[in-house]
Write a protein that holds these residues in place. Structure first.
Motif, PDB file in Angstrom:
ATOM      1  N   THR A  63       0.845  -1.188   0.000  1.00 28.66           N
ATOM      2  CA  THR A  63       0.000   0.000   0.000  1.00 28.66           C
ATOM      3  C   THR A  63       0.879   1.237   0.000  1.00 28.66           C
ATOM      4  O   THR A  63       2.049   1.189   0.354  1.00 28.66           O
ATOM      5  N   ASN A  64       0.302   2.363  -0.400  1.00 31.01           N
ATOM      6  CA  ASN A  64       0.935   3.653  -0.192  1.00 31.01           C
ATOM      7  C   ASN A  64       0.448   4.202   1.152  1.00 31.01           C
ATOM      8  O   ASN A  64      -0.091   3.469   1.970  1.00 31.01           O
ATOM      9  N   SER A  65       0.621   5.484   1.379  1.00 30.22           N
ATOM     10  CA  SER A  65       0.261   6.062   2.672  1.00 30.22           C
ATOM     11  C   SER A  65      -1.240   5.953   2.923  1.00 30.22           C
ATOM     12  O   SER A  65      -2.054   6.034   1.998  1.00 30.22           O
TER      13      SER A  65
ATOM     14  N   LYS B 230      -4.130   7.396  -4.031  1.00 26.83           N
ATOM     15  CA  LYS B 230      -5.153   6.846  -3.138  1.00 26.83           C
ATOM     16  C   LYS B 230      -4.918   5.365  -2.897  1.00 26.83           C
ATOM     17  O   LYS B 230      -4.972   4.883  -1.762  1.00 26.83           O
ATOM     18  N   SER B 231      -4.656   4.635  -3.954  1.00 24.46           N
ATOM     19  CA  SER B 231      -4.435   3.197  -3.811  1.00 24.46           C
ATOM     20  C   SER B 231      -3.636   2.689  -5.006  1.00 24.46           C
ATOM     21  O   SER B 231      -4.002   2.941  -6.157  1.00 24.46           O
ATOM     22  N   SER B 232      -2.549   1.987  -4.716  1.00 21.98           N
ATOM     23  CA  SER B 232      -1.733   1.400  -5.770  1.00 21.98           C
ATOM     24  C   SER B 232      -0.749   0.427  -5.148  1.00 21.98           C
ATOM     25  O   SER B 232      -0.255   0.655  -4.042  1.00 21.98           O
TER      26      SER B 232
ATOM     27  N   GLU C 124       4.757   6.608  -2.093  1.00 17.33           N
ATOM     28  CA  GLU C 124       4.576   7.575  -1.022  1.00 17.33           C
ATOM     29  C   GLU C 124       4.550   6.861   0.331  1.00 17.33           C
ATOM     30  O   GLU C 124       3.813   5.885   0.508  1.00 17.33           O
ATOM     31  N   TYR C 125       5.363   7.364   1.256  1.00 15.71           N
ATOM     32  CA  TYR C 125       5.327   6.911   2.637  1.00 15.71           C
ATOM     33  C   TYR C 125       4.640   7.989   3.480  1.00 15.71           C
ATOM     34  O   TYR C 125       4.393   9.097   3.010  1.00 15.71           O
ATOM     35  N   SER C 126       4.343   7.670   4.723  1.00  7.37           N
ATOM     36  CA  SER C 126       3.698   8.629   5.623  1.00  7.37           C
ATOM     37  C   SER C 126       4.760   9.531   6.246  1.00  7.37           C
ATOM     38  O   SER C 126       5.569   9.091   7.055  1.00  7.37           O
ATOM     39  N   VAL C 127       4.757  10.799   5.882  1.00  7.01           N
ATOM     40  CA  VAL C 127       5.796  11.737   6.306  1.00  7.01           C
ATOM     41  C   VAL C 127       5.493  12.242   7.715  1.00  7.01           C
ATOM     42  O   VAL C 127       4.410  12.776   7.981  1.00  7.01           O
ATOM     43  N   VAL C 128       6.477  12.106   8.600  1.00  6.73           N
ATOM     44  CA  VAL C 128       6.312  12.538   9.994  1.00  6.73           C
ATOM     45  C   VAL C 128       7.021  13.862  10.240  1.00  6.73           C
ATOM     46  O   VAL C 128       6.433  14.799  10.765  1.00  6.73           O
TER      47      VAL C 128
END
Length: 457
Positions: free
Chosen positions: A271-273, A329-331, A336-340
Motif C-alpha cells: 500500500t501507499n500512505s 489513493k491506492s496502488s 509515497e510513505y507517511s511523512v512525519v
C-alpha cells in the motif's frame, strides 16, 4: 522470570498490535518462553525487534495516517476538516466521552510502543551478541521512539504516567507525571538518541530515525516548551545539513525519500500512505473533507499550495475540497510513505523561535524560504517595517497553510498559542476551554486508581 517477561512483552506487543488489543497491560506473562539472550542473540534479530515497532505504527490508529490517526482526529477537533462519519463526530463537535474507543487507542497504543521500547532497551543491555555499531543504532532508535510517543501523549492528554521499565507490575499504578516532568523525559531520551545515532539512514531509506530526526523533535519540543534559544539551536542543526535535506518542489515533498523528508513511516505491505487513501476523494466523502472556509480563505492569492495541495471532488451531493498532498489513493506501486518530520517545519520552528527572541530579520528570512516555494512575495518586501507581533501572526498563518492535514499541527498550535477558544468557539456549538485536552480513557482510570480525569469530562 525477568527474561520470560521481557520476551513476552516484545512478542506480545506484536500480537497485540495486529489484533488491536486494548488491555495489553492486563495480560499475565506465559509460564514458559524463550530467553532474552535468544531474542537478542545477534544483530539481525535485535534489529527486527526494533523495526517491528514501525510496522506497528503503520498499522495502528494513532500513527497510521488513517481515519483514527492523530492527523485525522486532531484535524476534526480543530478547524481543518468537515466530518461525514458517525464514529468521528465526537472529535468534530469536541464532545468527547472517555469511553470513546478511538480515545482508548490514542492513549493505549503509544504506551504499547513505550513498553516495547523499555523491553528492548533492557534486552539490548543484557545481550552480548550484538555488535557495538548496531547496539548504538538500536538504542538510539528506541530512545527516539519513546520520546516520540510521550510527545503526543502529553500534548493530547496533558500529564500522563511515566513508564520507564518493562515491569508492568511496578508501573501499572503510576500516577500522572506533571507535564514538565514528561517534557524533561522527552528531552533526556532525545539527547541520548542524538548522541547514539548518526546522520546516516541505515536502511537506505528515510524510514528509520537518524540523528536529524532526534534533533527535529528536540526543536519542536523546545518550541512547545517556549525555550526559544534551544528551539533555534536544534532547528539550525537540521537546516545546516544541506547535503541531506532541502526544500523540494511542492509536488515532490511527499514522494518517498524526497530530500525534504527527515523521517517517514513505511506503509503497510503493498500500500501507499493511509493519508492518501483517507483524504483523496473519488466519491462522496465517507470520513473527512477540508472545511470550505479553510480552502477558500486560508491561502493568500497566488499561493501555489492551494493548487498543488488542495483537490476537489464534485457530484450531485455537493462540492468537496480535500487535502491533496499525497497523490496516490491506492496502488501496489509504492511511491509515497507517511511523512512525519520534514524540513519546512524546521524553518518555521526557527522563524518562530527567532521572532520570539526579537531576531526579526533572521526570522523573516526563514519564513520567506517557505513563502518563496509557495510563490509568494517575501514578507520583508510586503511588510518592510514588520514588528514582532505582526511577524508572529504571519508565522502562525504560514504554519496553517504549510502544515495542514499533517500530524495535528493546527490543533496543537492553537492550544499552545492560547487561541483555541477564540478560533474554535464560533465553529463549535458546545466548545469549552477544557476541550484542549482529550479525556483519559475510562478503562485506564478504572484500572489505575492513581489517575484522575481531565477537567471538563
Amino acid at each position: 522470570m525477568k527474561n520470560i517477561k521481557l520476551i513476552y512483552l516484545i512478542s506480545g506487543v506484536i500480537i497485540c498490535l495486529q489484533s488491536s488489543c486494548k488491555k495489553f497491560l492486563d495480560i499475565d506473562a506465559p509460564k514458559d518462553s524463550l530467553s532474552a539472550a535468544q531474542i537478542f542473540k545477534n544483530d539481525e534479530v535485535a534489529t527486527s525487534a526494533v523495526t517491528g515497532i514501525y510496522s506497528g505504527m503503520a498499522n495502528s490508529g494513532y500513527a497510521s495516517g488513517g481515519n483514527a490517526s492523530i492527523t485525522s482526529v486532531c484535524g476534526l477537533s480543530s478547524d481543518e476538516f468537515e466530518n461525514y462519519n458517525s464514529s468521528l463526530v465526537e472529535f468534530y463537535e469536541n464532545e468527547l466521552h472517555p469511553q470513546n474507543t478511538s480515545i482508548g487507542s490514542l492513549y493505549a497504543l503509544p504506551y504499547t510502543h513505550i513498553y516495547t521500547v523499555n523491553a528492548i532497551l533492557e534486552g539490548l543491555s543484557a545481550s552480548k551478541g550484538i555488535s557495538a555499531t548496531v547496539r548504538s543504532q538500536l538504542e538510539g532508535e528506541a530512545h527516539f521512539v519513546r520520546a516520540f510517543c510521550y510527545f503526543y501523549l502529553v500534548n493530547l492528554f496533558g500529564p500522563v504516567p511515566l513508564q520507564l521499565n518493562s515491569d508492568y507490575r511496578e508501573s501499572r499504578n503510576n500516577p500522572r507525571a506533571p507535564e514538565a516532568a514528561v517534557y524533561q523525559q522527552i528531552i533526556a531520551d532525545l539527547e541520548t538518541a542524538e548522541r547514539l545515532l548518526t546522520d546516516t539512514y541505515v536502511s537506505g531509506e528515510r524510514v528509520r530515525p537518524n540523528r536529524a530526526a532526534a534533533e527535529a523533535l528536540l526543536a519542536r519540543t523546545y518550541l512547545y516548551m517556549k525555550d526559544w534559544q534551544n528551539a533555534e539551536k536544534y532547528a539550525s542543526l537540521v537546516i545546516s545539513k544541506s547535503n541531506i535535506y532541502d526544500l523540494v518542489g511542492l509536488d515532490e515533498v511527499f514522494i518517498k525519500n524526497s530530500k525534504e523528508i527527515i523521517w517517514s513511516i513505511f506503509p503497510s505491505a503493498n500500500t501507499n500512505s493511509q493519508e492518501g487513501n483517507l483524504f483523496i476523494l473519488q466519491g462522496t466523502p465517507d470520513y473527512v473533507s477540508l472545511r470550505t472556509s479553510f480552502a477558500s480563505t486560508a491561502f493568500e492569492p497566488d499561493d501555489k499550495r492551494k493548487t498543488a495541495w488542495v483537490g476537489n471532488y464534485t457530484d450531485q451531493t455537493g462540492s468537496y475540497d480535500f487535502p491533496y498532498k499525497y497523490k496516490v489513493k491506492s496502488s501496489t506501486t509504492i511511491s509515497e510513505y507517511s511523512v512525519v518530520f520534514r524540513l519546512a517545519e524546521q524553518y518555521l520552528i526557527r522563524a518562530e523561535a527567532r521572532a520570539r527572541q526579537n531576531k526579526l530579520t533572521e526570522s523573516a528570512t526563514d519564513l520567506d524560504q517557505i513563502r518563496h516555494r509557495a510563490g509568494l512575495l517575501p514578507i520583508k518586501n510586503t511588510h518592510s517595517d514588520i514588528n514582532q507581533i505582526q511577524l508572529l501572526t504571519a508565522i502562525q498563518h504560514e504554519r496553517q497553510t504549510e502544515l495542514f492535514a499533517e500530524w495535528g499541527h493546527r490543533w496543537f498550535d492553537l492550544k499552545r498559542s492560547g487561541l483555541s477558544t477564540a478560533i474554535l468557539s464560533p465553529l463549535k456549538a458546545g466548545w469549552k476551554s477544557t476541550d484542549i485536552l482529550y479525556p483519559i480513557p475510562t478503562d485506564e482510570i478504572s484500572r489505575n486508581h492513581q489517575i484522575n480525569q481531565n477537567e471538563g469530562y
